[in-house]
Design a protein around this motif. Structure first.
Motif, PDB file in Angstrom:
ATOM      1  N   ASN A 271     -29.810 -11.258  10.920  1.00 15.73           N
ATOM      2  CA  ASN A 271     -30.458 -12.536  10.636  1.00 15.73           C
ATOM      3  C   ASN A 271     -30.717 -12.709   9.140  1.00 15.73           C
ATOM      4  N   ALA A 272     -31.155 -11.615   8.505  1.00 18.58           N
ATOM      5  CA  ALA A 272     -31.486 -11.719   7.090  1.00 18.58           C
ATOM      6  C   ALA A 272     -30.250 -11.410   6.242  1.00 18.58           C
ATOM      7  N   GLY A 273     -30.284 -11.857   4.998  1.00 18.19           N
ATOM      8  CA  GLY A 273     -29.215 -11.517   4.071  1.00 18.19           C
ATOM      9  C   GLY A 273     -28.018 -12.437   4.195  1.00 18.19           C
ATOM     10  N   PRO A 274     -26.967 -12.128   3.452  1.00 19.57           N
ATOM     11  CA  PRO A 274     -25.767 -12.950   3.497  1.00 19.57           C
ATOM     12  C   PRO A 274     -25.115 -12.871   4.865  1.00 19.57           C
ATOM     13  N   GLY A 275     -24.311 -13.881   5.190  1.00 15.74           N
ATOM     14  CA  GLY A 275     -23.710 -13.979   6.512  1.00 15.74           C
ATOM     15  C   GLY A 275     -22.715 -12.874   6.790  1.00 15.74           C
TER      16      GLY A 275
ATOM     17  N   SER B 220     -13.184   2.382  -5.430  1.00 17.29           N
ATOM     18  CA  SER B 220     -12.974   1.056  -6.036  1.00 17.29           C
ATOM     19  C   SER B 220     -12.695  -0.015  -4.988  1.00 17.29           C
ATOM     20  N   GLN B 221     -12.140   0.381  -3.846  1.00 25.04           N
ATOM     21  CA  GLN B 221     -11.857  -0.625  -2.815  1.00 25.04           C
ATOM     22  C   GLN B 221     -13.134  -1.298  -2.311  1.00 25.04           C
ATOM     23  N   TYR B 222     -14.304  -0.668  -2.583  1.00 22.22           N
ATOM     24  CA  TYR B 222     -15.565  -1.261  -2.125  1.00 22.22           C
ATOM     25  C   TYR B 222     -16.281  -2.051  -3.212  1.00 22.22           C
ATOM     26  N   THR B 223     -15.623  -2.183  -4.384  1.00 21.78           N
ATOM     27  CA  THR B 223     -16.231  -2.985  -5.453  1.00 21.78           C
ATOM     28  C   THR B 223     -16.554  -4.416  -4.983  1.00 21.78           C
ATOM     29  N   PRO B 224     -15.627  -5.074  -4.229  1.00 22.56           N
ATOM     30  CA  PRO B 224     -15.978  -6.425  -3.754  1.00 22.56           C
ATOM     31  C   PRO B 224     -17.213  -6.428  -2.847  1.00 22.56           C
ATOM     32  N   VAL B 225     -17.408  -5.354  -2.066  1.00 18.42           N
ATOM     33  CA  VAL B 225     -18.586  -5.300  -1.190  1.00 18.42           C
ATOM     34  C   VAL B 225     -19.853  -5.218  -2.037  1.00 18.42           C
ATOM     35  N   LEU B 226     -19.809  -4.360  -3.058  1.00 14.21           N
ATOM     36  CA  LEU B 226     -20.961  -4.258  -3.958  1.00 14.21           C
ATOM     37  C   LEU B 226     -21.219  -5.588  -4.652  1.00 14.21           C
ATOM     38  N   ASN B 227     -20.129  -6.215  -5.153  1.00  9.58           N
ATOM     39  CA  ASN B 227     -20.276  -7.480  -5.877  1.00  9.58           C
ATOM     40  C   ASN B 227     -20.913  -8.558  -5.005  1.00  9.58           C
TER      41      ASN B 227
ATOM     42  N   ASN C 117     -22.772  -8.314  -2.314  1.00 12.40           N
ATOM     43  CA  ASN C 117     -24.174  -8.055  -1.989  1.00 12.40           C
ATOM     44  C   ASN C 117     -25.070  -8.164  -3.229  1.00 12.40           C
ATOM     45  N   ALA C 118     -24.523  -7.733  -4.374  1.00 13.91           N
ATOM     46  CA  ALA C 118     -25.303  -7.849  -5.607  1.00 13.91           C
ATOM     47  C   ALA C 118     -25.538  -9.313  -5.951  1.00 13.91           C
ATOM     48  N   THR C 119     -24.531 -10.138  -5.739  1.00 16.80           N
ATOM     49  CA  THR C 119     -24.679 -11.574  -6.012  1.00 16.80           C
ATOM     50  C   THR C 119     -25.796 -12.164  -5.159  1.00 16.80           C
ATOM     51  N   TYR C 120     -25.780 -11.820  -3.869  1.00 19.76           N
ATOM     52  CA  TYR C 120     -26.814 -12.343  -2.978  1.00 19.76           C
ATOM     53  C   TYR C 120     -28.199 -11.868  -3.424  1.00 19.76           C
ATOM     54  N   LEU C 121     -28.295 -10.583  -3.733  1.00 20.55           N
ATOM     55  CA  LEU C 121     -29.607 -10.022  -4.062  1.00 20.55           C
ATOM     56  C   LEU C 121     -30.143 -10.560  -5.385  1.00 20.55           C
TER      57      LEU C 121
END
Lengths: 441, 180
Positions: B65-69, B87-94, B96-100
């Protein structure tokens, strides 16, 4: 006593008496309100030498709730250090008379007899006496008046008395163990049982994981890790009253509690700086003090018996190894070298032996190391051993092991000769901690 | 030589008359959260002219419910014996960092997990090391440390219950869990 110790001999076989009336108790067990599962206990192996001892049939009324003499015989047999007979099924009370000639003809070194009678207030009086068959001497005995619930404890105290008189070592039959069970994905419990696995009782039930229980030195409290709040938090619980509180609940993870020998200090692992690091804090709660700063994982602390140093696990040299550090600073000394993964140190009560888990190939094995000579000994080459804990007399290591049916508890004598397995059908049993001697145990 | 003892006598002792060394059973509290209405307006039944018997439909919030979709991945996987965010998880970090950074009131728990092999406490430390690596990655992307808590479940709460290499890989993981 020395003459008796010299004349031990090895017997080729021994029989283990079943607990009297076990079958008739099964129906009653189903009526018990607690859903606590009972342990199945398998014993194998015998000591290098065994003392032949006869435990006669005690005089007891038919309504006595516990078969005292049978429990004593089972205790002594399970230790592997005794060849136990029942004196041919003859009754022998604490009054005797000692039949030394007959006992020597059976090559017995000692014999014991006793009785159980009902006392006032629903209590029972248990009496017993031990005789040295060789010296033809009275070795004394016990008279205990107990509630029905403590009749097993009385039997274990008799076993401890015999064990001490005949081996010179203090027995651990009357002590208790704590352990974690998991039955299904969301059914965890912290449990306490007699050292033989009998009398299991729930101390805590939770839907979330529990781990790392450890007894306070006075046997009154258990510290453990609970995930009930959504992350690892160290709790302390008074065993008798059930009162519990979070003693380490800081940002990040809180785990691996260990009591100092005087009980006043708790070592815990906190992650206040990100990495898992060892802190010391008052066991009643208070401000944690970081023991040392490292750029590695430091965890699984356990105090040396003199309280002057800590053994712990660190990956500072790559893989996890066991180290030792003085509590007042000083250099860190590496203890384990053989193998790339050595964890979960447990120190013997005399401080001379360390038990630990070592990965060899795909196996997690139980090893011990003599801290004076650095000689190592393989105690269990099973595939998934974990969480060793010494008996208070240092003669037995209790640990968890993987089996086909799941996790079980195992014991092994420190010479590796005598083994037992405590299992519960359909239940994972793990993370054992052997409780201390206490004034009433 | 092998013998078996079955101890059932204790339960009998309990049934027959209590125990002088009782161990009180405690029940760890279950975390309770108050469900929140999913739609405003349905609860104001009287104002809308509906009768006294109207019942407001309430949906207990789900974990996501909380956080990005759900389009923003919230799990990062690790190689065996590794604590490096690949490095393949850089987009995941990006993502979530954008949302936070855009939602300074949002708070995440970074939950580290390990596969089932080895000591429970040591695995707790390994899971922590993974969670800490993700936290540092998010911090470098501008997320405030006060918005994050790195914790570890070690091997205690496995998502995959088997013992294949695929199961182990699934469990070497950090979940970014948004908290309400």
């Amino acid at each position: 006593m020395t003459s008796m110790l010299r004349r031990r001999f090895v017997l080729g076989s021994l029989s283990i008496p079943l607990v009297r009336g076990a079958a008739s108790f099964v129906g009653l067990a189903a009526l018990a309100t607690s859903a606590q599962a009972q342990f199945k206990v398998d014993v194998s192996g015998i000591g290098a030498t065994q003392i032949p001892v006869g435990i006669g049939v005690f005089r007891d009324p038919n309504n006595c709730p516990q078969p005292i003499a049978d429990i004593v015989r089972a205790d002594l047999t399970r230790s592997g250090l005794f060849a136990v007979s029942n004196l041919g099924g003859q009754m022998l009370t604490e009054q005797g008379p000692p039949n030394y000639a007959a006992w020597r003809s059976q090559n017995l070194e000692a014999a014991a007899g006793g009785s159980v009678v009902q006392a006032a207030g629903g209590r029972w009086q248990v009496q017993f006496r031990l005789w040295d068959a060789v010296k033809q001497a009275d070795l004394g005995g016990l008279a205990l008046t107990v509630t029905p619930g403590d009749l097993r404890l009385a039997a274990h105290k008799i076993s401890d008395y015999i064990y001490q008189k005949l081996t010179g070592q203090r027995g651990v039959f009357a002590t208790r163990i704590a352990y974690i069970t998991k039955a299904g994905q969301h059914n965890f419990s912290l449990n306490i049982a007699d050292s033989d696995g009998a009398n299991p009782q729930f101390a805590l039930r939770s839907r979330e994981p529990l781990l790392s229980p450890v007894w306070s030195p006075n046997g009154q409290d258990l510290a453990y890790v609970s995930f009930e709040t959504g992350k690892p938090v160290v709790f302390m619980q008074d065993v008798r009253s059930g009162a519990r509180r979070a003693v380490a609940n800081f940002k990040g993870s809180n785990s691996a509690p260990a009591f100092s020998p005087d009980g006043g200090t708790l070592a815990v692992v906190l992650t206040l700086t990100g990495r898992s690091q060892i802190y010391l804090m008052p066991s009643k709660g208070g401000t944690p003090r970081q023991l040392m700063r490292s750029y590695s994982i430091d965890t699984e602390p356990t105090f040396s018996p003199d309280g002057q140093s800590l053994y712990f696990v660190s990956d500072r040299d790559g893989g996890p190894q066991v180290y030792k550090v003085g509590l007042n600073g000083g250099s860190v000394q590496r203890i384990t070298y053989s193998g790339g993964y050595n964890v979960s140190p447990a120190i013997s009560p005399d401080g001379k032996t360390l038990a630990y888990i070592s990965q060899q190939g795909n196996s997690y094995q139980l090893w011990s190391i003599n801290l004076a000579t650095n000689a190592t000994q393989l105690l269990d080459d099973g595939s998934d051993c974990g969480h060793p804990s010494f008996a208070p007399n240092g003669q037995i290591v209790l640990y968890s092991a993987g089996g086909r049916g799941g996790e079980v508890l195992k014991t092994v004598s420190i010479d590796g000769r005598v083994r037992s397995t405590l299992s519960q059908a359909g239940v994972q049993v793990r993370e054992p901690s052997w409780g201390p001697w206490t004034p009433d145990r | 030589m092998r013998s078996t003892l079955v101890f059932t006598a204790l339960a009998a002792a309990l049934a027959l008359g209590g125990c002088a060394s009782p161990v009180p059973v405690k029940q760890a509290p279950v975390e309770s959260k108050t469900p929140t209405p999913t739609e405003s307006g349905t609860a104001g039944a009287n104002a809308n002219g509906a009768g006294q018997n109207q019942v407001a439909a309430v949906q207990a919030p789900a974990e996501s419910n909380a956080g990005p979709g759900p389009n923003v991945p919230k799990s990062i996987y690790f190689a065996f014996n590794s604590y490096t965010v690949e490095s393949q998880y850089t987009p995941v970090l990006n993502a979530n960092a954008t949302y936070l950074t855009q939602h300074p009131q949002a708070h995440v728990q970074l939950q580290g997990n390990t596969d089932a092999r080895g000591s429970r406490e040591y695995n707790l430390a390994l899971g922590q090391k993974r969670a800490d690596a993700v936290m540092k990655g998010l911090e470098l992307l501008g997320v405030k440390p006060s918005q994050m808590e790195a914790i570890s479940y070690g091997k205690e709460k496995p998502k995959a219950l088997g013992t294949t290499e695929a199961d182990y890989a699934e469990n070497r993981r950090v979940d970014i869990v948004y908290q309400r």
